[in-house]
Design a protein around this motif. Structure first.
Motif, PDB file in Angstrom:
ATOM      1  N   ARG C 378       0.664  -1.136  -0.081  1.00 41.20           N
ATOM      2  CA  ARG C 378      -0.009  -0.081  -0.065  1.00 41.20           C
ATOM      3  C   ARG C 378       0.814   1.041  -0.089  1.00 41.20           C
ATOM      4  N   LEU C 379       2.067   1.151   0.670  1.00 46.87           N
ATOM      5  CA  LEU C 379       2.873   2.314   0.564  1.00 46.87           C
ATOM      6  C   LEU C 379       3.606   2.559  -0.630  1.00 46.87           C
ATOM      7  N   VAL C 380       3.844   1.652  -1.413  1.00 49.40           N
ATOM      8  CA  VAL C 380       4.577   1.569  -2.774  1.00 49.40           C
ATOM      9  C   VAL C 380       3.566   2.040  -3.788  1.00 49.40           C
ATOM     10  N   LEU C 381       2.049   1.790  -3.579  1.00 44.34           N
ATOM     11  CA  LEU C 381       0.979   2.059  -4.260  1.00 44.34           C
ATOM     12  C   LEU C 381       0.592   3.586  -3.985  1.00 44.34           C
ATOM     13  N   GLY C 389      10.624   8.009   5.203  1.00 44.97           N
ATOM     14  CA  GLY C 389      11.181   7.071   4.013  1.00 44.97           C
ATOM     15  C   GLY C 389      10.456   7.500   2.653  1.00 44.97           C
ATOM     16  N   THR C 390      10.940   7.104   1.582  1.00 48.93           N
ATOM     17  CA  THR C 390      10.507   7.477   0.293  1.00 48.93           C
ATOM     18  C   THR C 390      10.330   6.365  -0.586  1.00 48.93           C
ATOM     19  N   VAL C 391       9.275   6.402  -1.390  1.00 47.82           N
ATOM     20  CA  VAL C 391       9.303   5.441  -2.687  1.00 47.82           C
ATOM     21  C   VAL C 391       9.536   6.282  -4.063  1.00 47.82           C
ATOM     22  N   ARG C 392      10.258   5.964  -4.903  1.00 45.65           N
ATOM     23  CA  ARG C 392      10.560   6.579  -6.265  1.00 45.65           C
ATOM     24  C   ARG C 392      10.162   5.457  -7.160  1.00 45.65           C
TER      25      ARG C 392
END
Lengths: 268, 336, 584
Positions: C378-381, C389-392
Motif C-alpha cells: 500500500r505504501l508503494v502504491l 522514508g521514500t518511494v521513487r
C-alpha cells in the motif's frame, strides 16, 4: 441475473399495476363520479350495486376508493421524494465532505432522530397548519433522518471499497471516482430504499389525514375517507374498512417489491 | 523479601485491565451523558424557534385562538404573564433557564403546569409502550422461530405475514380489532377501561406492526446464525436443535433487534398518538394531539422534550445491552 | 481387523441439483490410522465429511451401500443416537477455523459444551477439564484464554481451541476439514504436529485438505477427489510417488514448492513464438507417462493459446523489452524504496524497509500475517502515507508528491489483489472494466483492444459482456490482470494474487504472470505468505517479520542458504511433498 419472480412478487407487481391504473385512469375501473351524492341510498352495506357500500351521503365507496388512489399514492410518492431528496443532500455532504462536515451533519441527523417520526410531523403541522401539502412535507421531513443515515453509510461503504482503491491505482481523480463509481452504486441502494419507503409514507400520511391534520373530507383520499368514517365505525364498518384495506395493499405491495429488489441487489 | 516482590506479571496486567475497564466505562458514560444534554438542548432550541415561526399572535392562542375576540387589554395581560413582551433573546434565555430547573411552563389550553400534565399522562403511555414492545418481541420471535424452522413454505408465509403486518396502519388495525372483538364478538371493550381487558386491544394495535418490522430483522439474523460455521461446529459436538437455538442463534438474533429498540420506542410513541385517540385512553400521545390542535405551544414543547429524553435514555440503555450481549463492541471501541 | 469407519458407495445429492455432488465414494478408516482426502474446491471432499456425520445440510439426500461406524449403521441411526455419536465418538474440526467458534461465547463455554452434552460433570469439574484440555492442545495461559472470546485469540489458538472441543471426550475418530487453511505456515506446522500426536495416541483421523503437502505429512492412505468422485486412492507414498491418474499427476505438478523460477506449473503450453523450447514440468522430468499438457482442468475455462504474434502487429503492446533483457541484473531500476516506516497508533507496521526493483524482474516479499507485507504494498502504491522514508517510481518523486502530481505516473504502476472480485465495480461488465483501464475518455477501438487484452490473458471475447461475479475465481484474476496490464505499466504490485485460488488454477495464473513478464518486460513486486509461490516467481526475495526485513537477496541463495534463524524456521515449517513426488 434477475432472480425468477415468486408467486408473491408476481402478486405484488400485479397489485402495483392495478393501483397505477387506478391512479392514472380511474374512470376505467370505476366509471362513476366519486363526489356524486345520493341521499336516498346512504349507509348501504356492500352489495352488488355498491361492492364497498355507500357513505353518509350515499356516495359509492368503491368509486371513491378508486378515484382516491391517485391522490393517496401521489402523497406517498411526494413525501418519499422529499425525504430522500433531503437525505441525499445530507448523506452526500456527510459522506464526501471534510471530516468536520461529516461530524456536524451526523450530529444534526442524530438530533433529528430524537424526534420520533410522527412527533416531528406534528411539530411541523403546529407551525404551518394542517392540510394536504403540509402533511406531505411533514411526512417527508420526518423520514429524512433515517434515509440520511443509510445514504451516508452507503457512500462511506463505496468510498472505502477495494474497487475505488483500484480506480485510484488506475489514476482516476476524485471527481471521476465519485461520478463513475460512488454515485451509480449508491443509486441502486437508494432505489430500493425509496421503494421500501413509499409504503411507510402512505401509511403515515393517511394517519395524519385520519387525525384530521391532512387531507380533509369530502376529498376522495383514503386517509380523509377514513377520517370521515370514524364517526360511524360502530354501525357502518365498510366506510373505514375498504379505504384502509387499500392502504395496506399498496404499502405491502411496495414493501414486498422493495424487499425483492433488495435481495436481488444483495445477490449481485 | 524476594518472595513478596515476585508478582505474576499476568496478574498485574489483569489488575491494570480492571482499572482501565472501569475508567473506560466511566468515560463512555460521561460521553453519553454529554450527548444527551447536547441533544436535549438542540431539540429544545429547534422547537423553541420553530414555534416562534407560527403566524399570528401567541397571546391570541393563549386566549382560545383567533375566534375568541379577546380584548386588547386581555391580550396585553396574557403577553406580560407569559413573558411574550420581552425580546426574543431574553425569552430564549429565560426559557432555557427554566428548562434547566425542570420548569416547562404552563399549558395555554389546560391552564395547568406542563409538568403536571405530563406527570399525569406519562405513566399510562409508558405502560402501553412497554407492554406493546414486549408483545411485539414475543410475536416477532415466535413468528421468526416458526418460519425459520418450518421449512420453505413456512418461511415464505412468515415473511409475507411480517411484511403485511408492518404495512398495516395503526388506526386501521385498531378499527378492525374493535370491529371483530368488540362489535361482533363482544369479548373486549371498544374503549379503554381500567384493567387488563381495556389494554388488550391497544397493546395489540401497537404491537402487530412493530412485530412485523422486528420479525423481518430477527428472522434474517436467525437464518444467518443457523447457517454459520459455529453452529455447524456445535452440531458436530452433538448439540440438539434446542441447544443450538437457545445457546447460539438467539443471541445473534437479539443483536439487530436490540439495535432497533430505540427506533421502536419512537414508533411506539408515534403510534400512541393514534391509538390513544381511537381508544379514548389518557396518555402522552393524546395530550400531544390536542395540544397540536389547539396550538398549545408550551405543552407541545414539553411533550417533545420528554419524548426526546426518553429516546436518548432508551438508546443509551440499548447500547449498554448491546455491549453486554456482544463484548466485541467494547474491544472495538477501545481500539478506535 | 474391522474398520472403525466403513464407507461404501456414498452418494450425496442436493435438492434441485441435476447431479450428485458426491458419487460412489468408498473408504475405510482403521483405528489409529490417518487417511487424507485431497481435492480442489467443488470436489465434494467437505460434503463427504459432513455426510458421515449426518450434517450434510437439510436439502441433501445421502445414500450409501454401507455407512458404518464401529459396527453401527449410521444411515439407520436415530437423530438421538447420531447426536450421541457426534462429539463423543466422532470429533469434528470444521472448515473455516476462524469462524467455527461462536463469537459471543467464551472459548471455555464452547469447549465445555461438549462435556455438558455427553457427561454428568458438574460445572466446576467441567471448568477444570476445559483448562486441562486447553493446556493439552498447547494453549498457553488456559485460565485467561478460557474466559476470552474467539476474536481475542489468534488464528492458531482458535484452531487449537476447536481441536480441544473436538477431543474433549476422547473420540475414537477425528474428522478434520481443512484444519490449517488460512493459518500461517509456522502455526500450521504446530497444528499438524498436534494432530499427529493425537493419532499416535490411537485416534483415527480423516484429514481433508486442498493441500497435497499437508495431507502427505500425516496420512498413510490418500484419496484424491475431483468432481465428487475418487479418481485415485491408495498408500500415500505410492500415490504421490507413482500417480496413476492424470489429475493426480497434474495436482502434483501444480505445487510450486521446490520448483525454481522459470519452470512451468500448469498444463497450458507456452506460446511457441515466445520460447520455442520451453519444457513443461512433466517433460523436463523425463516422465514417460501421459503429458499433463493435454489435460484441461475443469471449473476453469481451457486456457487458449495466446495469439501473441498477431496481437503484436496491431495491439498497443510493442514489447518494450525483449525477454533477453529480463535476466540482466544491471537493468535499470524501476522502483526504489528506502527507509519506509509506517505506524498505526503505537504499533509499527512497517519498520525501515528498503529495496530496489529492476526492470523485468520480480521481487518477492514473503512473511506471515501481521508481518507488514501488505502495508508495504500500500505504501508503494501510495494508498497509504509513509511516516518516513521514500518511494521513487521510474526514478521520479512518488511518495512525497500530491495525488494530483502522481496521477501522471499512475498508469506506469498497476496492482492485482487477492480478492479480484471486490476490486471490480459490481455494476460493470468485464468489457467496461478493461476499457476503463485502457482509455482515458472514449475511444472507438476500446472494444477491440479489450478483446485483445482478454486474449492476452487467455480468455475469450465472449466474456466482455459478462459480469465478473459470474466468472470463476481464476477467470476473475485473469480479468484483473488484463486490467492491470491495460495501461502498459512498468510495474505491477501483486498482493497475494493466487492465495484464494485452487492449486491448479494458481499454477495457470502464475504461468500467465510469467509469460506476461517475458513478453512485456513488466517488473513485479510480488507479495505472498506462501514460500513455495514466492520461490517459484521471484528473482530476489525479502523475508519480513513484524514489520522489518530480516533477510533479503537472491531467491535461490536465500532458500538454499538462509542466514537468518527466522527464515530457517519458516522454511522448515512449510509443508512439502515427499522428495520423490516433487521430482516427478
Amino acid at each position: 441475473m434477475v432472480r425468477r419472480l415468486g408467486p408473491l412478487e408476481v402478486a405484488a407487481v400485479a397489485t402495483i399495476a392495478l393501483l397505477a391504473l387506478a391512479a392514472l385512469a380511474p374512470g376505467v375501473l370505476a366509471p362513476g363520479d366519486p363526489l356524486a351524492i345520493d341521499p336516498l341510498s346512504s349507509f348501504e352495506s356492500p352489495s352488488f350495486a355498491h361492492p364497498f357500500g355507500t357513505d353518509e351521503s350515499g356516495r359509492d365507496i368503491y368509486t371513491r376508493v378508486v378515484h382516491g388512489t391517485g391522490a393517496s399514492l401521489l402523497i406517498g410518492l411526494a413525501a418519499t421524494a422529499i425525504g430522500i431528496g433531503l437525505a441525499l443532500a445530507f448523506g452526500l455532504l456527510a459522506g464526501f465532505g471534510p471530516r468536520w462536515l461529516d461530524f456536524g451533519t451526523t450530529r444534526v441527523i442524530e438530533v433529528l432522530f430524537a424526534f420520533p417520526g410522527l412527533l416531528f410531523a406534528l411539530l411541523f403541522i403546529v407551525v404551518y397548519g394542517p392540510g394536504v401539502v403540509t402533511s406531505t412535507i411533514a411526512v417527508g421531513l420526518s423520514t429524512a433522518p433515517g434515509y440520511a443515515r443509510i445514504i451516508r453509510s452507503q457512500v462511506i461503504r463505496v468510498r472505502t471499497s477495494p474497487y475505488l482503491e483500484a480506480a485510484t491505482v488506475l489514476g482516476r481523480g476524485r471527481t471521476a471516482r465519485i461520478v463513475r463509481h460512488v454515485l451509480p452504486n449508491v443509486a441502486g441502494a437508494l432505489f430500493v430504499l425509496a421503494t421500501l419507503g413509499i409504503g411507510q409514507s402512505i401509511v403515515w400520511a393517511s394517519s395524519l389525514s385520519y387525525l384530521g391534520l391532512g387531507a380533509v373530507p369530502p376529498a376522495a383520499e383514503w386517509g380523509a375517507m377514513l377520517s370521515a368514517g370514524r364517526t360511524y365505525i360502530a354501525s357502518f364498518w365498510w366506510m373505514t374498512f375498504f379505504p384502509g384495506l387499500f392502504i395496506v395493499l399498496s404499502a405491502a405491495a411496495t414493501t414486498l417489491l422493495g424487499r425483492s429488489l433488495q435481495q436481488n441487489v444483495r445477490a449481485s | 523479601m524476594a518472595g513478596s516482590l515476585t508478582l505474576d506479571p499476568s496478574q498485574l496486567a489483569r489488575a491494570g485491565g480492571q482499572r482501565g475497564r472501569q475508567s473506560r466505562w466511566l468515560r463512555w458514560l460521561l460521553l453519553r451523558l454529554g450527548g444527551v444534554v447536547f441533544v436535549l438542548w438542540a431539540v429544545a432550541s429547534v422547537t423553541f424557534f420553530a414555534l416562534r415561526l407560527i403566524p399570528g399572535d401567541p397571546a391570541e392562542a393563549i386566549l382560545g385562538g383567533p375566534g375568541s375576540q379577546a380584548s386588547e387589554e386581555a391580550l396585553a395581560q396574557a403577553r406580560a404573564h407569559y413573558g411574550l413582551d420581552q425580546p426574543l433573546a431574553t425569552q430564549y434565555l429565560v426559557y432555557l433557564g427554566r428548562l434547566a430547573i425542570g420548569d416547562l411552563g404552563s399549558s395555554y389550553a389546560l391552564r395547568q403546569s406542563v409538568v403536571s400534565v405530563i406527570g399525569d399522562t406519562l405513566g399510562p403511555t409508558l405502560v402501553l409502550a412497554v407492554l406493546s414492545l414486549a408483545a411485539a418481541v414475543l410475536i416477532a420471535l415466535t413468528l421468526a422461530v416458526w418460519s425459520t424452522r418450518g421449512g420453505r413454505g413456512a418461511a415464505a408465509l412468515g415473511s409475507t405475514l411480517e411484511i403485511v403486518a408492518a404495512a398495516v396502519p395503526h388506526f386501521w388495525l385498531a378499527i378492525s380489532l374493535i370491529l371483530v372483538f368488540s362489535t361482533t364478538l363482544g369479548w373486549l371493550p371498544p374503549v379503554s377501561v381500567p384493567g387488563v381487558a381495556g389494554l388488550v386491544l391497544p397493546v395489540l394495535t401497537l404491537a402487530v406492526p412493530l412485530a412485523g418490522f422486528l420479525g423481518q430483522v430477527m428472522r434474517e439474523a436467525l437464518l444467518d446464525a443457523m447457517e454459520s460455521p459455529f453452529v455447524l461446529a456445535a452440531r458436530a459436538r452433538g448439540e440438539g436443535e434446542g441447544g443450538l437455538f437457545w445457546r447460539h442463534a438467539l443471541r445473534h438474533a437479539a443483536i439487530p433487534a436490540v439495535g432497533l429498540v430505540g427506533w421502536a420506542f419512537g414508533s411506539l410513541i408515534s403510534g400512541a398518538v393514534v391509538v390513544e385517540t381511537i381508544f379514548a385512553r389518557q396518555g402522552l400521545g393524546r395530550s400531544l394531539l390536542s395540544a397540536v390542535q389547539s396550538r398549545d405551544v408550551p405543552l407541545v414543547i414539553g411533550v417533545v422534550l420528554v419524548v426526546a429524553l426518553g429516546y436518548m435514555l432508551v438508546t443509551t440503555l440499548t447500547d449498554l445491552a448491546d455491549r453486554l450481549i456482544d463484548p466485541r463492541l467494547n474491544r472495538r471501541a477501545q481500539q478506535a | 481387523m474391522t474398520a472403525l469407519l466403513e464407507v461404501r458407495g456414498l452418494d450425496v445429492r442436493f435438492a434441485g441439483a441435476a447431479a450428485s455432488v458426491v458419487k460412489d465414494v468408498s473408504f475405510d478408516v482403521q483405528p489409529g490410522e490417518c487417511i487424507g482426502i485431497v481435492g480442489e474446491s467443488g470436489s465434494g471432499k467437505s460434503v463427504t465429511a459432513r455426510a458421515v456425520l449426518g450434517l450434510a445440510s437439510r436439502t441433501a439426500t445421502v445414500r450409501a451401500e454401507t455407512l458404518r461406524f464401529d459396527g453401527t449403521d449410521l444411515q439407520a441411526a436415530s437423530p438421538r443416537l447420531l447426536r450421541q455419536l457426534r462429539g463423543k465418538e466422532i470429533g469434528f474440526v470444521s472448515q473455516g477455523a476462524l469462524v467455527a467458534l461462536d463469537p459471543l461465547r467464551t472459548v471455555g463455554r464452547e469447549i465445555g459444551d461438549a462435556l455438558r452434552l455427553h457427561t454428568d460433570l458438574s460445572p466446576t469439574e467441567r471448568r477444570a477439564r476445559v483448562l486441562e484440555l486447553l493446556a493439552e492442545v498447547g494453549v498457553p495461559e488456559p485460565r485467561v484464554r478460557a474466559d476470552q472470546r474467539a476474536d481475542q485469540l489468534s488464528g492458531g489458538l482458535r484452531q487449537r481451541a476447536i481441536i480441544a472441543s473436538a477431543i474433549a471426550l476422547r473420540p475414537r475418530l477425528l474428522i478434520a476439514d481443512e484444519p490449517t487453511t488460512a493459518l500461517d505456515s509456522t502455526v500450521q506446522a504446530g497444528i499438524l504436529d498436534l494432530l499427529e500426536s493425537l493419532r499416535a495416541q490411537g485416534t483415527a483421523l480423516v484429514l481433508i485438505s486442498h493441500d497435497l503437502a499437508v495431507v502427505s505429512r500425516l496420512a498413510s492412505t490418500v484419496l484424491v477427489m475431483r468432481g465428487g468422485t475418487v479418481v485415485e486412492s491408495g498408500n500415500t507414498a505410492r500415490v504421490l510417488g507413482d500417480p496413476q491418474h492424470d489429475y493426480t499427476r497434474q495436482l502434483i505438478a501444480a505445487v510450486p514448492t521446490d520448483r525454481p523460477r522459470g519452470t512451468r506449473l500448469g498444463a497450458a503450453p507456452r506460446p511457441a513464438a515466445l520460447s520455442p523450447g520451453a519444457p513443461t514440468a512433466a517433460a523436463s522430468s523425463g516422465n514417460s507417462g501421459v503429458m499433463p499438457a493435454t489435460i484441461a482442468f475443469e471449473a476453469e475455462t481451457p486456457v487458449r493459446p495466446s495469439l501473441t504474434p498477431e496481437f503484436a502487429k496491431d495491439a498497443p503492446f510493442d514489447g518494450a523489452t525483449t525477454p533477453a533483457e529480463t535476466t540482466d541484473a544491471t537493468a535499470d531500476v524501476v522502483l526504489e524504496a528506502s527507509g519506509l516506516v509506517r505506524r498505526f497508533g503505537s504499533r509499527t507496521a512497517v519498520d525501515d524497509v528498503g529495496f530496489v526493483l529492476r526492470r523485468g524482474r520480480t521481487l518477492g516479499v514473503v512473511g506471515e500475517s501481521g508481518s507488514g507485507k501488505t502495508t508495504v504494498a500500500r505504501l508503494v502504491l501510495a494508498l497509504e502515507r509513509a511516516d518516513s522514508g521514500t518511494v521513487r517510481v521510474l526514478g521520479e518523486r512518488w511518495s512525497e508528491s500530491t495525488e494530483r502530481e502522481r496521477r501522471r505516473l499512475r498508469p506506469r504502476i498497476g496492482a492485482i489483489y487477492q480478492d479480484a472480485l471486490s476490486s471490480f465495480d459490481p455494476r460493470w461488465t468485464v468489457g467496461q472494466i478493461i476499457e476503463d483501464a485502457l482509455t482515458r475518455g472514449r475511444s472507438r477501438r476500446a472494444g477491440e483492444d479489450a478483446a485483445h487484452l482478454l486474449d492476452r490473458v487467455g480468455l475469450g471475447p465472449e466474456l466482455l459482456g459478462r459480469r465478473p461475479r459470474l466468472l470463476s475465481g481464476g477467470q476473475q484474476q485473469r480479468v484483473a490482470i488484463a486490467r492491470a496490464i491495460a495501461p502498459r505499466p512498468d510495474i505491477i504490485v501483486c498482493d497475494e494474487p493466487v492465495s484464494s485460488l485452487d492449486v491448479s488454477v494458481q499454477a495457470q495464473v502464475l504461468d500467465l504472470l510469467d509469460d506476461l513478464q517475458a513478453s512485456l518486460g513488466i517488473s513485479y513486486l510480488f507479495i505472498s505468505h506462501d514460500l513455495g509461490v514466492i520461490r517459484h516467481v521471484s528473482d530476489d526475495v525479502l523475508v519480513m517479520r513484524a514489520g522489518a526485513v530480516v533477510e533479503g537477496g537472491n531467491t535461490e541463495s536465500v532458500f538454499l542458504r538462509p542466514s537468518h534463524e527466522y527464515t530457517r524456521a519458516l522454511l522448515d515449517s512449510a509443508p512439502r511433498l515427499p522428495a520423490r513426488a516433487a521430482a516427478t
